[in-house]
Design a protein around this motif. Structure first.
Motif, mmCIF file in Angstrom:
data_model
loop_
_atom_site.group_PDB
_atom_site.id
_atom_site.type_symbol
_atom_site.label_atom_id
_atom_site.label_comp_id
_atom_site.label_asym_id
_atom_site.label_seq_id
_atom_site.Cartn_x
_atom_site.Cartn_y
_atom_site.Cartn_z
ATOM 1 N N ASP A 88 -8.898 -69.346 -14.440
ATOM 2 C CA ASP A 88 -9.039 -68.047 -15.072
ATOM 3 C C ASP A 88 -7.775 -67.233 -14.847
ATOM 4 N N ASP A 497 -10.709 -76.723 -23.729
ATOM 5 C CA ASP A 497 -11.344 -75.961 -24.804
ATOM 6 C C ASP A 497 -10.252 -75.479 -25.748
ATOM 7 N N ALA A 499 -10.286 -73.573 -28.106
ATOM 8 C CA ALA A 499 -10.424 -72.177 -28.492
ATOM 9 C C ALA A 499 -9.692 -71.244 -27.534
ATOM 10 N N LYS A 500 -9.356 -71.740 -26.329
ATOM 11 C CA LYS A 500 -8.698 -70.855 -25.357
ATOM 12 C C LYS A 500 -7.573 -71.515 -24.576
ATOM 13 N N HIS A 501 -7.644 -72.815 -24.351
ATOM 14 C CA HIS A 501 -6.739 -73.446 -23.389
ATOM 15 C C HIS A 501 -5.351 -73.767 -23.919
ATOM 16 N N ALA A 521 -7.006 -64.781 -26.403
ATOM 17 C CA ALA A 521 -8.353 -65.043 -26.909
ATOM 18 C C ALA A 521 -9.111 -65.995 -25.982
ATOM 19 N N GLY A 522 -10.343 -65.671 -25.721
ATOM 20 C CA GLY A 522 -11.211 -66.533 -24.924
ATOM 21 C C GLY A 522 -11.183 -66.278 -23.442
ATOM 22 N N TRP A 523 -10.213 -65.489 -22.996
ATOM 23 C CA TRP A 523 -10.089 -65.231 -21.567
ATOM 24 C C TRP A 523 -10.678 -63.868 -21.187
#
Length: 523
Positions: A88, A497, A499-501, A521-523
């Motif tokens: 994170d 992922d 979408a975020k990684h 985005a996503g975090w």
């Protein structure tokens, strides 16, 4: 003379003390006052030297360590969470990279803001040092955008209040800035520097090629790489096996490196990456089966090809020589003269399962692990290569392939890398399609540049991370009795992922200091 021989002088500069009548007006003892600095050419040179320590060092192994070609050897390391996809904004690896890059940028901005006060008529000298600073600053921005996407673009010295109000700059604007900076810097830099380790015209142009490739601006990438190639300043070093040794420092292939000197300005690459059996070494990031299996046979055929001659019971025989030049495999000579044997049944210190510090995959990095550092693994003087001619050739080829400008020069660029004197893989078959050539050049980058800090950026820009960074992690295959067994990392599954990684999170600490920084985005 090398720049690394000058760095100690910079690190040990003392201060003039104040007059006795001003005893209460103390002078900081960890810096030089601008009242007495920025006056002479020597001051400018010393300040320029101070920019180079901000270049990447052993962190390049951590950057590759969270990709498909490597594994974080101890699960309690913070990078392990990146592999598992559970990191994170508090993870210290993104924070470390962010902090280090912006420190380098701040130093370059301070340098560029002050060098104009130096009293000299040597305008070429000042222009050269400014070109070095601009190139080193661009280097940091290339990393930042590749890691985080949009980041604040800071080009002058700023204060605390200004820093707390910075907003993220769109990455396209940063690429514009970087490419312009490197173009202009190259015009003020010499093809060869008297002091080894300093930024050259070739380094600026090669970084421009890298930046343009990352940005997807393929024509600019091809043109910049072609300029480096046509300069005839660099060439492929004949021995891949010796490329990362002390004997090969400053060789014809090195375009940019970080220079070190034992006892004074050293690194800990041996302790960080060497085999556990070698005294102070502890295999922090270890190669995976995915990387080892990617090396073809010496005849150029994949090991999965039934006609290749691959023998699973003798898996390292007759392989691409870069395999054993890059990675310790069973049977290799260790720096202490013994044989490397990581089989779980071997009973050696390097055996998988012997200790949590021994390799968990059965493989260990060989690049930069030199016997000269055996006795002092945390005090190494080996230079770490950050940009070399092989990368430029592959950048040129990849850019031309993506543009579908496929001609003999594309094949020649790739074949120069494949056919290094001690590698000698067969030349690529001619008449390949764009898709086949794309696969070929990507494969060459994977093998040629493994553990040189570029793989993370490659799997992101190729958008393949969700394919290669998922599932279980495997290591060596070995013979146990009559059976073939393959190491699998226990209770460890990679998650990615898309979408975020594809970007790291903006570090939480930075957002607490500056509320204007938005999150990815996503975090």
């Amino acid at each position: 003379m090398n720049i690394k021989h000058i760095l100690p002088a910079l690190l040990t500069i003392g201060l003039l003390t104040s007059c006795e009548k001003d005893l209460l007006e103390t002078v900081p003892n960890d810096r030089i006052s601008s009242d007495i600095f920025w006056k002479t050419e020597k001051d400018a040179t010393l300040a320029s030297n101070g920019l180079y320590p901000s270049l990447d060092g052993v962190n390049i192994f951590a950057i590759d360590g969270v990709t498909d070609i490597a594994h974080v050897n101890q699960v309690f390391q913070v990078e392990s969470n990146i592999e598992k996809g559970i990191h994170d904004a508090l993870n210290s690896r993104p924070q470390t990279e962010w902090t280090s890059a912006y420190r380098g940028i701040r130093l370059a901005n301070d340098f560029l803001g002050n060098i104009g006060t130096v009293e000299t008529t040597n305008t070429a000298f000042i222009a050269r040092l400014k070109g070095e600073a601009r190139t080193l600053r661009a280097y940091q921005y290339i990393k930042l955008v590749a890691m985080f996407g949009d980041v604040p673009l800071v080009t002058t010295s700023i204060g605390i209040d200004e820093g707390r109000a910075l907003k993220r700059t769109p990455s396209a604007q940063i690429w514009d800035f970087v490419l312009k900076e490197l173009t202009e810097a190259a015009n003020d830099l010499p093809a060869v520097q008297t002091e080894k380790g300093r930024v050259t015209k070739g380094a600026a142009l090669a970084l421009k090629a890298r930046a343009a490739l990352y940005a997807g601006r393929y024509q600019e990438a091809a043109d910049a790489a072609k300029a480096v190639i046509e300069s005839k300043t660099y060439s492929i070093y004949p021995s891949y096996a010796n490329l990362f040794s002390y004997a090969a420092e400053n060789n014809s292939e090195v375009i940019l490196d970080k220079q070190f000197i034992k006892d004074t300005y050293s690194n800990n690459v041996f302790a960080n990456m060497g085999p556990y059996s070698q005294r102070t070494a502890n295999n922090t990031y270890v190669p995976t089966k995915a990387l080892v299996d990617a090396y073809p046979m010496a005849n150029g055929k994949e090991i999965t090809d039934p006609t290749s001659g691959f023998d699973p019971k003798n898996p390292y025989a007759n392989r691409d020589p870069r395999l054993r030049a890059s990675i310790f495999v069973v049977g290799d000579d260790l720096p202490d003269g013994k044989k490397f044997d990581s089989r779980p049944t071997s009973g050696t210190a390097d055996a998988v399962g012997n200790t949590y510090l021994a390799t968990s995959t059965g493989f260990v990095l060989k690049k930069y692990i030199n016997k000269e550092d055996l006795a002092t693994g945390g005090n190494c003087g080996i230079n770490l290569i950050l940009l070399r001619y092989a990368e430029v050739l592959l950048t040129y080829a990849e850019a031309k392939i993506e543009l579908n400008q496929i001609d003999a020069s594309v094949y020649d660029a790739i074949n120069q890398v494949r056919q290094r004197a001690d590698v000698k893989l067969p030349a690529l078959e001619t008449g390949l399609t764009q898709a086949q050539l794309r696969e070929a050049v990507r494969k060459e980058r994977t093998l040629e540049l493994a553990f040189e800090g570029l793989r993370l950026y490659d799997i992101r820009r190729w958008k393949i991370a969700e394919k290669v960074m998922v599932g279980d992690v495997y290591g060596m295959t070995y013979v146990d009795g009559a059976q073939l067994k393959t190491i699998q990392i226990a209770s460890f599954t990679r998650v990615f992922d898309p979408a975020k990684h594809y970007l790291w999170p903006i570090p939480q600490k930075e957002r607490e200091l500056n509320p204007e920084l938005t999150q990815n985005a996503g975090w």
